[in-house]
Motif scaffolding. Structure first.
Motif, short mmCIF file in Angstrom:
data_model
loop_
_atom_site.label_atom_id
_atom_site.label_comp_id
_atom_site.label_asym_id
_atom_site.label_seq_id
_atom_site.Cartn_x
_atom_site.Cartn_y
_atom_site.Cartn_z
N ALA A 74 0.84 -1.21 0.00
CA ALA A 74 0.00 0.00 0.00
C ALA A 74 0.87 1.25 0.00
O ALA A 74 0.56 2.24 -0.67
CB ALA A 74 -0.93 -0.01 1.21
N ARG A 75 1.98 1.22 0.74
CA ARG A 75 2.88 2.37 0.79
C ARG A 75 3.76 2.48 -0.46
O ARG A 75 4.18 3.57 -0.83
CB ARG A 75 3.78 2.29 2.04
N HIS A 76 4.06 1.32 -1.06
CA HIS A 76 4.94 1.27 -2.23
C HIS A 76 4.30 0.38 -3.30
O HIS A 76 4.73 -0.76 -3.49
CB HIS A 76 6.31 0.70 -1.84
N PRO A 77 3.29 0.87 -4.01
CA PRO A 77 2.60 0.05 -5.02
C PRO A 77 3.42 -0.09 -6.30
O PRO A 77 3.11 0.49 -7.33
CB PRO A 77 1.29 0.82 -5.24
N LEU A 78 4.48 -0.86 -6.23
CA LEU A 78 5.47 -0.94 -7.31
C LEU A 78 5.10 -2.00 -8.34
O LEU A 78 4.58 -3.07 -8.00
CB LEU A 78 6.84 -1.22 -6.72
N ARG A 79 5.42 -1.70 -9.58
CA ARG A 79 5.14 -2.59 -10.71
C ARG A 79 6.38 -3.42 -11.05
O ARG A 79 7.50 -2.97 -10.86
CB ARG A 79 4.81 -1.77 -11.96
N ASP A 80 6.13 -4.60 -11.56
CA ASP A 80 7.19 -5.45 -12.13
C ASP A 80 8.36 -5.63 -11.16
O ASP A 80 9.52 -5.41 -11.51
CB ASP A 80 7.65 -4.87 -13.47
N LEU A 81 8.02 -6.06 -9.96
CA LEU A 81 9.03 -6.27 -8.92
C LEU A 81 8.77 -7.60 -8.24
O LEU A 81 7.65 -7.86 -7.78
CB LEU A 81 8.97 -5.14 -7.90
N ARG A 82 9.79 -8.46 -8.20
CA ARG A 82 9.70 -9.70 -7.42
C ARG A 82 10.50 -9.52 -6.15
O ARG A 82 11.65 -9.07 -6.17
CB ARG A 82 10.24 -10.89 -8.19
N ILE A 83 9.89 -9.90 -5.04
CA ILE A 83 10.55 -9.87 -3.74
C ILE A 83 10.64 -11.30 -3.24
O ILE A 83 9.63 -11.99 -3.14
CB ILE A 83 9.76 -9.01 -2.74
N SER A 84 11.86 -11.73 -2.94
CA SER A 84 12.10 -13.07 -2.38
C SER A 84 12.61 -12.89 -0.96
O SER A 84 13.56 -12.12 -0.74
CB SER A 84 13.11 -13.83 -3.22
N ILE A 85 11.99 -13.59 -0.02
CA ILE A 85 12.36 -13.47 1.39
C ILE A 85 12.70 -14.86 1.93
O ILE A 85 11.90 -15.79 1.81
CB ILE A 85 11.21 -12.85 2.21
N ASN A 86 13.87 -14.97 2.53
CA ASN A 86 14.28 -16.17 3.26
C ASN A 86 14.30 -15.79 4.73
O ASN A 86 15.08 -14.94 5.14
CB ASN A 86 15.66 -16.65 2.81
N ASP A 87 13.41 -16.41 5.52
CA ASP A 87 13.17 -15.99 6.90
C ASP A 87 13.51 -17.09 7.89
O ASP A 87 13.24 -18.26 7.65
CB ASP A 87 11.69 -15.61 7.05
#
Length: 105
Positions: free
Chosen positions: A68-81
């Motif tokens: 909602a704060r950063h409605p970015l296009r064409d971006l993949r976010i990968s998270i290793n937690d």
């Protein structure tokens, strides 16, 4: 391990710059975040691999707030937690976005 996937509609393109940014360390109570520019039909896709099972609703809330704060296009976010708190997740996402944007000319 649990794998979660989320997809949000994006409205804003990232400025030109590096193809990816990586922040964080996969260690006890922390996580690693990788941002990659990819053609995703205007969406932001988020892929999470986490050692903490059963927290899908919390991930949805934290990532929904980020999107909602950063409605970015064409971006993949990968998270290793490895059990990071929501505050650490938000911090790492902000750090990765800043690193990607700092690379812009």
């Amino acid at each position: 391990m649990e794998t979660l996937r989320f997809r949000f509609d994006g409205r804003q393109a990232l400025p030109a710059g590096e193809h990816h940014a990586l922040v964080g360390v996969v260690a006890s109570g922390n996580l690693e975040v990788l941002l990659e520019r990819l053609p995703l039909d205007g969406a932001m896709e988020i892929h999470i691999v986490t050692a903490a099972r059963g927290f899908g609703e919390i991930w949805q809330a934290v990532l929904g707030d980020f999107a909602a704060r950063h409605p970015l296009r064409d971006l993949r976010i990968s998270i290793n937690d490895v059990g990071a708190t929501p505050a650490v997740v938000s911090l790492r996402l902000s750090q990765a976005l800043e690193a990607l944007q700092e690379s812009a000319p």
